[in-house]
Design a protein around this motif. Structure first.
Motif, PDB file in Angstrom:
ATOM      1  N   VAL A   1       7.857  12.392  -4.764  1.00 50.62           N
ATOM      2  CA  VAL A   1       8.152  12.146  -5.842  1.00 50.62           C
ATOM      3  C   VAL A   1      10.077  12.031  -5.349  1.00 50.62           C
ATOM      4  N   LYS A   2      10.826  12.160  -4.553  1.00 49.23           N
ATOM      5  CA  LYS A   2      12.166  11.918  -4.477  1.00 49.23           C
ATOM      6  C   LYS A   2      11.818  10.566  -3.346  1.00 49.23           C
ATOM      7  N   ARG A   3      11.401  10.163  -2.836  1.00 48.79           N
ATOM      8  CA  ARG A   3      11.585   9.306  -2.232  1.00 48.79           C
ATOM      9  C   ARG A   3      11.510   8.133  -3.048  1.00 48.79           C
ATOM     10  N   THR A   4      10.087   8.116  -3.969  1.00 50.65           N
ATOM     11  CA  THR A   4      10.121   7.227  -5.088  1.00 50.65           C
ATOM     12  C   THR A   4      11.372   7.124  -6.067  1.00 50.65           C
ATOM     13  N   LEU A   5      12.045   8.174  -6.029  1.00 49.35           N
ATOM     14  CA  LEU A   5      12.874   8.130  -7.104  1.00 49.35           C
ATOM     15  C   LEU A   5      14.280   7.577  -6.311  1.00 49.35           C
ATOM     16  N   ALA A   6      14.642   7.806  -4.938  1.00 50.70           N
ATOM     17  CA  ALA A   6      15.458   7.041  -4.384  1.00 50.70           C
ATOM     18  C   ALA A   6      16.034   5.959  -4.415  1.00 50.70           C
ATOM     19  N   PRO A   7      17.452   5.362  -4.894  1.00 54.25           N
ATOM     20  CA  PRO A   7      17.614   4.159  -5.019  1.00 54.25           C
ATOM     21  C   PRO A   7      17.216   3.152  -3.924  1.00 54.25           C
ATOM     22  N   ASP A   8      17.683   3.222  -2.936  1.00 59.89           N
ATOM     23  CA  ASP A   8      17.308   2.819  -1.856  1.00 59.89           C
ATOM     24  C   ASP A   8      14.996   1.890  -1.781  1.00 59.89           C
ATOM     25  N   THR A   9      14.992   2.994  -2.256  1.00 62.95           N
ATOM     26  CA  THR A   9      13.369   2.852  -2.271  1.00 62.95           C
ATOM     27  C   THR A   9      12.569   1.085  -3.107  1.00 62.95           C
ATOM     28  N   ALA A  10      13.676   2.081  -4.398  1.00 54.44           N
ATOM     29  CA  ALA A  10      13.497   0.500  -5.178  1.00 54.44           C
ATOM     30  C   ALA A  10      12.168   0.262  -5.923  1.00 54.44           C
ATOM     31  N   SER A  11      11.693   1.615  -6.056  1.00 49.08           N
ATOM     32  CA  SER A  11      10.746   1.375  -7.328  1.00 49.08           C
ATOM     33  C   SER A  11      10.416   1.163  -8.797  1.00 49.08           C
ATOM     34  N   GLU A  12       9.691   0.249  -8.280  1.00 48.78           N
ATOM     35  CA  GLU A  12       9.460   0.146 -10.362  1.00 48.78           C
ATOM     36  C   GLU A  12       9.326   1.260 -10.945  1.00 48.78           C
ATOM     37  N   TYR A  13       7.481   1.352 -10.325  1.00 47.22           N
ATOM     38  CA  TYR A  13       7.642   3.025 -11.192  1.00 47.22           C
ATOM     39  C   TYR A  13       7.984   3.594 -11.947  1.00 47.22           C
ATOM     40  N   ALA A  14       9.454   3.892 -10.793  1.00 50.06           N
ATOM     41  CA  ALA A  14      10.118   5.366 -10.395  1.00 50.06           C
ATOM     42  C   ALA A  14       9.782   5.673 -12.464  1.00 50.06           C
ATOM     43  N   TYR A  15      10.337   4.926 -13.325  1.00 48.95           N
ATOM     44  CA  TYR A  15      10.867   5.520 -14.380  1.00 48.95           C
ATOM     45  C   TYR A  15       9.797   6.274 -15.373  1.00 48.95           C
ATOM     46  N   VAL A  16       8.628   6.543 -15.179  1.00 51.96           N
ATOM     47  CA  VAL A  16       7.901   6.889 -15.342  1.00 51.96           C
ATOM     48  C   VAL A  16       7.969   8.717 -15.225  1.00 51.96           C
ATOM     49  N   LEU A  17       8.847   8.614 -13.645  1.00 51.68           N
ATOM     50  CA  LEU A  17       9.302  10.352 -13.039  1.00 51.68           C
ATOM     51  C   LEU A  17      10.497  10.887 -14.348  1.00 51.68           C
ATOM     52  N   TYR A  18      10.864   9.891 -15.025  1.00 49.97           N
ATOM     53  CA  TYR A  18      12.391  10.159 -15.224  1.00 49.97           C
ATOM     54  C   TYR A  18      12.128  11.039 -16.878  1.00 49.97           C
ATOM     55  N   LEU A  19      10.964  11.302 -16.789  1.00 53.91           N
ATOM     56  CA  LEU A  19      11.100  12.863 -17.456  1.00 53.91           C
ATOM     57  C   LEU A  19      11.653  14.244 -16.786  1.00 53.91           C
ATOM     58  N   ILE A  20      11.386  13.801 -15.322  1.00 52.27           N
ATOM     59  CA  ILE A  20      11.857  14.673 -15.385  1.00 52.27           C
ATOM     60  C   ILE A  20      13.556  15.118 -14.138  1.00 52.27           C
ATOM     61  N   GLN A  21      13.924  16.236 -14.123  1.00 56.61           N
ATOM     62  CA  GLN A  21      14.893  16.631 -14.888  1.00 56.61           C
ATOM     63  C   GLN A  21      15.421  16.005 -13.262  1.00 56.61           C
TER      64      GLN A  21
ATOM     65  N   PHE B   1       1.254  -1.220  -0.155  1.00 49.23           N
ATOM     66  CA  PHE B   1      -0.209  -0.109  -0.309  1.00 49.23           C
ATOM     67  C   PHE B   1       0.808   0.982  -0.077  1.00 49.23           C
ATOM     68  N   ASP B   2       2.319   0.953  -0.258  1.00 46.10           N
ATOM     69  CA  ASP B   2       3.473   2.503  -0.175  1.00 46.10           C
ATOM     70  C   ASP B   2       3.379   2.610  -1.639  1.00 46.10           C
ATOM     71  N   PRO B   3       2.478   3.989  -1.944  1.00 47.91           N
ATOM     72  CA  PRO B   3       2.062   3.792  -2.670  1.00 47.91           C
ATOM     73  C   PRO B   3       3.852   4.740  -4.284  1.00 47.91           C
ATOM     74  N   SER B   4       4.625   4.375  -3.556  1.00 43.05           N
ATOM     75  CA  SER B   4       5.807   4.658  -4.412  1.00 43.05           C
ATOM     76  C   SER B   4       6.228   2.923  -4.603  1.00 43.05           C
ATOM     77  N   LYS B   5       5.172   2.007  -4.512  1.00 37.36           N
ATOM     78  CA  LYS B   5       5.705   0.595  -4.309  1.00 37.36           C
ATOM     79  C   LYS B   5       4.988  -0.531  -4.898  1.00 37.36           C
ATOM     80  N   ALA B   6       4.205   0.065  -5.536  1.00 38.12           N
ATOM     81  CA  ALA B   6       2.739  -0.457  -5.997  1.00 38.12           C
ATOM     82  C   ALA B   6       3.031  -0.338  -7.704  1.00 38.12           C
TER      83      ALA B   6
END
Lengths: 628, 355
Positions: free
Chosen positions: A161-181, A80-85
C-alpha cells in the motif's frame, strides 16, 4: 559483367547473408536434444542463464507435455507491477500471479482471499483484516526451479500500500487509496514541493525560496495502514466507506515482495526476477513478443489447478487473432487477447460449429451519450430527455453492435453494487415496450421545450475516432433525424487524447460538442466507482457538467454509509434523480463477446481477470484437434 | 572523398538535433498530454501532477530539451552551478530522479506508457525484427523488380512489357491491408501452409540483428509478410527501372558503344543498366529505410513484434520519448542511406565527382 552475373550478384548477397547468419549461430546454445519441432517447443527459446546454469538433475516435464492453454495477448502489458498496472492485459495477468486481501467471485461480489475475514469499527473508520498464513511468496528461476520465500505477511500488505502511494512510484491508481488517512498527503508530496511557484514573473524579482523540506519518511509513517501482527492489517480511513472491501480487492493494495523490489528496482517484474504469491507465476516475457505464465507448484491449492501454462504471442490485430483461433493456434478469443471481431459475428452466428463456441456474458461497462448540461439547448431537461428517448436501443444492438448488449436505462450496469438495471421504472422513457411510443414522447417533450420537430436545433455529436463509434453515431443520428426531421445533426470525431481535452470541464462550452460519446468500465464493482467517481459535480470525469445538489448529497451519504441496505437505497435514489434529470443518455450495458474452443471449460468473472486456475482443458481433445 | 564523407557526417549532427527539437515541440503542441488520461478515463489532477513530476514534465520546456540532449544529471548540475537561471528551482527538485542520461550519451530516455522500460530497450527488442523482415522484403523486391523492369524496357511495347507493367500496376495498387489478410486466407487457412502470425526469430540475436536460425521455423513465419511488403516495393522498382533504362538506351554513349561493335549484353548491363540505376537507387534508399524501420500495417496484420507499432502507438499515447526516439533512429538511417546513395552515384556514373 554479363546480365547473368548481375543477377548472380543479388543472389550471392542474399546467400552470403544467410550463411553469415548460419555460421554465427554456432556459439549460441540451442535447445537440448532437438526433437520433432512442435508448436509448444517453438515457443521455448533457451536463454543465456539457461546455458550457463549447471544441467539440472531433476528433469522438468517437457514443454510439449505441459497442459497449455494458448491465447494471444492483445497488447504489450504495461507493467506486471501491481502498483503500476492500469490496463486490462496487465491486470488480467496480475490477478493470476498475485492475490490480495480480497477478491471477486463470479457475480462480482467481494470474497475473502488472502484475508479470511474483516470487520470495521462502529464509526466505520477502522478496518481490520485477518490474514491466512498458508500463502507463500515464490520465485521461479529462468530454468524453471521454484523457491519458497516464506509466508505472505501483514507487513507485505502494508509495504504494498505504501509503495503504491510513494510519490516516486508514480502510480496512476494511487488515487483510489486517498480515502486512507494520510494517503493523499504522502502521494502528492513530491509534486507539491515541485510545483511551488518561486520566481514572481510580474515583478521579475528573484525570490530565493528554500526548497520546502517535506519529510517523506514522516508522511509515509502517517499513512493509515499498519500491521498489528504478522496476520493482522489495520486500515484507518479519512471517512467511513462502505465500499472499502472493494478497494482491498484492487491490485494497488496487493502485498508486494519488498526484497525483490529493492534488489531489482524497475526490473523486478521481469521473468526470473519476479516474486509472486498467486496460483501462477511469470514464466516468460519476451517484451513486445510474448507472455507465458506457469502454474505455481507451491500454491496452496496447486492440486486443484489443471492448466500448467497459459499465454501466447502479443498480437494487436483482432482479425489475425480470429484467423489463429480458427486454425486452432489459440484456444480462446477473450481477455487477455481479443474479443470476437464484430466483422466476423454474423458469419460465426450462422456457422453451426462456431456458433456453439460463442460465449456472451455481461460486462461491467456502460456505453453512453453525454449531454453538456450547461450548454443550451441541452441545459433544458426536456431536450435532453427527448434526445435520449428517441434512441432505439433495441434495434441499435440488433443491427449495429450485435453483441447481445442490454439496452441501458441507468448508469451502473448489472453486477455493480447499487445498480438499478432491474428497476424498469427508472429511466422508463428510454425503454418503453414500443419504440414508437418513445418517439411520440420525445416529439412531445421537444415541442414543449420550444423546438417542434426539432426546428431551430443545430446539434453537434462528437465521438473519438473509431470505426465502431462512427457506426453507432450514424445509426443514432438517423434515428434522431427521423424523430426530429427539422433538426440539423452533425457528427464530428477527434483523436482520443484531443477528444478528452475537448471534453474537460475546464474547456469553454462553446468549443464543446452538444453531445459526446463515452463509456465507463468498473475499476471495482460498486456504485461509488460509477455515480460518485464519474458524475459527482466535483469529479474530473464529469464531462457533462451535470449538477444537482440532491444527487451529490445522495452520493456522499452513500459513500459514508456502512449499512449495505441503506447504501443500496441511496444509490437507487441517486440513479432515479440522474435519469429523471437525463444528465446522460445511457445506451447499452456491455457484454463480453468471447469464444472458447469446445475443449476449454471456463469460470468467468465480470471483473477483469478470470480465475484461470479454475479453468480446465480436455487435453486429449485439444491435442487431437491440433494434430489434424 | 574522405573529407566529403566526414563533412556529411558532421553536418548530420545539427540536422538530427534540430529534428529532435521539432518532434519535441510538435508532440507537446498536440492537445492532450501523456498523463492527462488513463485508458479512457481522465486522470485525477493530483495523480497527473505526481506523474508529471516523476517524468520531468513539470520542467520548463527548454530544460526538458536540455535534459533530453545532455542528460538530467547535467541539467541538474547546470542548475546547481547557476541557480539564477529561470526554471532552475523546479529542475533541482527532481533532477535526481534519473530519467535520461541524454542523447549524447546514447540514452533515448524512459518510456511513459510501458513502465520501467527505456526507449533503448524497446528499440533493441523490435528494431532487429523489423530489419530482418525489411531486408528480406528488399531483396525480394530487387530480385523481382530490376529484372522485370529491364525486360520490359528492352522489349518495349511487347507482350512482356505490357504484362510486366500490368502486374506492376496491380502490385502497386493492392495495399498491404488487403494483400495481408488475402494471403492469410489463401495459405494458412485454406492450404494449411505457413503460419498466420508471429515471427520465427527471437532475441538474443547474433550481433544484435541476425536471427540465430534460418531454418524452416524462420521461413514459415517470414514468407507471407515479406511477400506482402515486397510486392508493392518490387512494382515500384520495376516501373522505375523500365522508365530510366528507356531513357538511357537512347543516350549518345550507348550509340557510341554500339558503333564500337560491343556485344549487346555488355552494352545493356555495363553501360545502360548500371547508369539507369541512378534514379532507382535514389528512390530505393528512403524506401529501404522506411521498410527496415518497421511497417505498421504489415507488422500488425502478421503479429510481428517489430518497431512499426511505435511510430503510431506512441503518438496516440503521447509517449514523447518513444516517438522522439524512433523518429531519430529513422532519421539517422535516412541520413546514412542518403550518404550511401551519394557515394553510389560516383560508382554508377563516372561523370560524378566529389569535391
Amino acid at each position: 559483367m554479363s546480365s547473368k552475373k548481375f543477377f548472380l550478384m543479388f543472389v550471392l548477397i542474399t546467400v552470403l547473408s544467410l550463411v553469415a547468419a548460419q555460421c554465427g549461430s554456432a556459439p549460441v546454445p540451442t535447445a537440448a536434444p532437438k526433437a520433432e519441432p512442435t508448436k509448444e517447443e517453438a515457443k521455448v527459446e533457451p536463454t543465456k542463464e539457461e546455458a550457463k546454469a549447471e544441467p539440472t538433475k531433476e528433469e522438468v516435464k517437457p514443454e510439449s507435455e505441459k497442459i497449455t492453454l494458448d491465447t494471444i495477448v492483445g497488447t504489450e502489458p504495461r507493467s506486471f507491477d501491481p502498483s503500476k498496472a492500469t490496463e486490462t492485459t496487465s491486470i488480467f495477468f496480475i490477478r493470476q500471479m498475485f492475490v490480495g486481501l480480497a477478491a471477486f467471485d463470479e457475480k462480482a461480489n467481494v470474497i475473502p482471499s488472502l484475508a479470511t475475514e474483516w470487520k470495521s469499527s462502529t464509526d466505520g473508520l477502522k478496518w481490520t483484516f485477518k490474514l491466512r498464513n498458508d500463502i507463500h511468496w515464490v520465485h521461479r528461476s529462468t530454468d524453471g526451479k521454484y523457491e519458497d520465500l516464506g509466508i505472505v505477511k501483514a507487513q507485505d500488505v502494508v509495504y504494498g500500500v505504501k509503495r503504491t502511494l510513494a510519490p516516486d512510484t508514480a502510480s496512476e491508481y494511487a488515487y483510489v487509496l486517498y480515502l486512507i488517512q494520510g494517503a493523499e498527503e504522502f502521494n502528492t508530496a513530491g509534486a507539491a514541493a515541485a510545483t511551488e511557484p518561486v520566481t514572481d514573473t510580474k515583478t521579475m524579482t528573484e525570490t530565493v525560496v528554500a526548497t520546502p523540506t517535506v519529510d517523506i519518511k514522516q508522511l509515509a509513517d502517517n499513512v493509515g495502514v499498519k500491521a498489528i501482527d504478522d496476520t493482522t492489517v489495520e486500515f484507518t480511513l479519512k471517512q467511513p466507506a462502505g465500499y472499502f472491501p472493494n478497494i482491498a480487492a484492487m491490485w494497488v493494495t496487493f502485498p508486494m515482495p519488498e526484497k525483490a523490489i529493492t534488489e531489482y528496482g524497475e526490473k523486478w517484474t521481469e521473468a526470473g526476477n519476479i516474486v509472486t504469491n498467486g496460483p501462477y507465476t511469470l514464466k516468460e516475457w519476451q517484451h513486445q513478443a510474448s507472455v507465458y505464465i506457469e502454474k505455481n507448484p507451491l500454491w496452496v491449492d496447486a492440486a486443484k489447478v489443471q492448466i500448467e501454462v497459459f499465454g501466447g504471442p502479443i498480437n494487436q490485430e483482432a482479425s489475425t487473432a480470429m484467423a489463429m483461433y480458427e486454425k486452432n493456434d489459440i484456444d480462446i478469443m477473450a481477455d487477455p487477447g481479443w474479443p470476437t471481431p464484430l466483422a466476423d459475428l454474423d458469419r460465426i452466428k450462422g456457422d453451426p460449429e462456431l456458433s456453439k463456441e460463442l460465449f456472451i456474458a455481461p460486462r461491467l461497462c456502460t456505453y453512453y451519450y453525454g449531454f453538456i448540461n450547461t450548454k443550451p439547448p441541452f441545459d433544458n431537461v426536456k431536450v435532453r430527455k427527448a434526445f435520449s428517448a428517441a434512441i432505439d436501443r433495441e434495434s441499435l444492438i440488433k443491427s449495429v453492435t450485435k453483441g447481445e448488449q442490454l439496452p441501458a436505462h441507468s448508469f451502473a450496469p448489472p453486477g455493480i453494487f447499487g445498480n438499478v438495471a432491474d428497476n424498469k421504472a427508472i429511466g422508463s422513457y428510454m425503454i418503453m415496450d414500443k419504440y414508437a411510443d418513445q418517439v411520440t414522447e420525445a416529439k412531445k417533450l421537444l415541442a414543449e421545450a420550444g423546438y417542434p420537430d426539432g426546428a431551430g436545433l443545430n446539434v453537434k455529436l462528437m465521438h473519438n475516432t473509431s470505426e465502431d463509434h462512427a457506426q453507432i453515431a450514424q445509426a443514432i443520428q438517423s434515428m434522431w433525424i427521423e424523430a426530429f426531421p427539422k433538426a440539423k445533426i452533425t457528427i464530428e470525431n477527434q483523436e482520443f487524447a484531443v477528444y478528452l481535452t475537448t471534453l474537460l470541464p475546464a474547456t469553454a462550452d462553446a468549443d464543446k460538442p452538444d453531445i459526446y460519446r463515452m463509456g465507463w468500465c468498473a475499476d471495482y464493482p460498486d456504485s461509488n466507482n460509477w455515480l460518485n467517481e464519474v458524475f459527482h459535480s466535483k469529479s474530473v470525469q464529469n464531462y457533462s457538467k451535470f449538477y444537482n445538489k440532491d444527487f451529490d448529497k445522495l452520493l456522499e451519504d452513500a459513500a459514508f454509509e456502512s449499512d449495505p441496505t441503506k447504501r443500496l437505497k441511496l444509490y437507487e435514489q441517486a440513479e432515479k434523480v440522474f435519469m429523471d434529470e437525463a444528465g446522460i443518455a445511457p445506451i447499452y450495458y456491455y457484454t463480453y463477446v468471447n469464444m472458447y474452443k469446445p475443449w476449454v471449460k471456463i469460470v468467468r468473472s465480470p471483473v477483469t481477470g478470470d480465475p484461470v486456475d479454475k479453468w480446465t482443458i480436455d487435453w486429449a481433445a485439444k491435442k487431437a484437434a491440433r494434430g489434424k | 572523398m574522405f573529407a566529403y564523407i566526414i563533412r556529411r557526417i558532421l553536418w548530420s549532427i545539427p540536422v538530427l538535433i534540430l529534428l529532435a527539437l521539432t518532434v519535441f515541440v510538435l508532440m507537446r503542441a498536440i492537445p492532450g498530454g501523456p498523463f492527462d488520461f488513463m485508458g479512457d478515463k481522465t486522470m485525477t489532477p493530483a495523480i497527473r501532477k505526481n506523474l508529471e513530476y516523476r517524468f520531468h514534465l513539470d520542467w520548463p520546456f527548454e530544460w526538458q530539451f536540455t535534459s533530453y540532449i545532455l542528460g538530467d544529471d547535467v541539467a541538474g548540475g547546470m542548475c546547481r552551478a547557476m541557480s539564477f537561471l529561470p526554471g532552475c528551482d523546479v529542475v533541482q527538485k527532481s533532477a535526481g530522479l534519473g530519467i535520461s542520461k541524454g542523447l549524447i550519451r546514447g540514452d533515448l530516455g524512459m518510456a511513459f506508457r510501458l513502465r520501467g522500460r527505456t526507449v533503448n530497450e524497446m528499440v533493441m527488442e523490435t528494431f532487429p525484427i523489423s530489419l530482418q523482415l525489411g531486408s528480406i522484403a528488399t531483396v525480394l523486391a530487387l530480385l523481382i523488380g530490376v529484372p522485370a523492369g529491364t525486360m520490359a524496357a528492352l522489349k518495349q511495347n511487347s507482350l512482356i512489357d505490357y504484362g510486366a507493367s500490368f502486374i506492376a500496376i496491380l502490385g502497386l495498387s493492392i495495399p498491404p491491408l488487403v494483400m495481408g489478410p488475402l494471403l492469410i486466407w489463401i495459405f494458412p487457412l485454406t492450404l494449411d501452409l505457413f503460419k498466420v502470425a508471429g515471427w520465427g526469430a527471437k532475441p538474443p540475436f547474433i550481433l544484435g540483428v541476425f536471427p540465430t536460425s534460418l531454418g524452416q521455423d524462420f521461413w514459415i513465419y517470414a514468407i507471407l509478410p515479406a511477400i506482402t511488403l515486397g510486392t508493392g516495393f518490387s512494382a515500384a522498382i520495376a516501373r522505375l527501372t523500365r522508365a530510366s533504362l528507356l531513357q538511357v538506351i537512347r543516350e549518345d554513349y550507348i550509340r557510341t558503344a554500339r558503333a564500337k561493335g560491343l556485344r549487346e549484353q555488355v552494352i545493356i548491363v555495363r553501360h545502360a543498366l548500371k547508369n539507369s540505376l541512378i534514379p532507382v537507387v535514389t528512390v530505393l534508399a528512403p524506401l529501404v529505410v522506411a521498410v527496415v524501420t518497421g511497417t505498421f500495417v504489415v507488422e500488425r496484420i502478421f503479429g510481428i513484434p517489430g518497431m512499426g507499432r511505435h511510430f503510431v502507438d506512441s503518438i496516440g499515447n503521447r509517449d514523447y520519448p518513444v516517438i522522439t526516439g524512433v523518429t531519430l533512429i529513422y532519421a539517422t538511417l535516412l541520413v546514412a542511406g542518403n550518404l550511401f546513395v551519394d557515394l553510389m552515384y560516383g560508382w554508377l556514373d563516372p561523370r560524378i565527382r566529389y569535391d
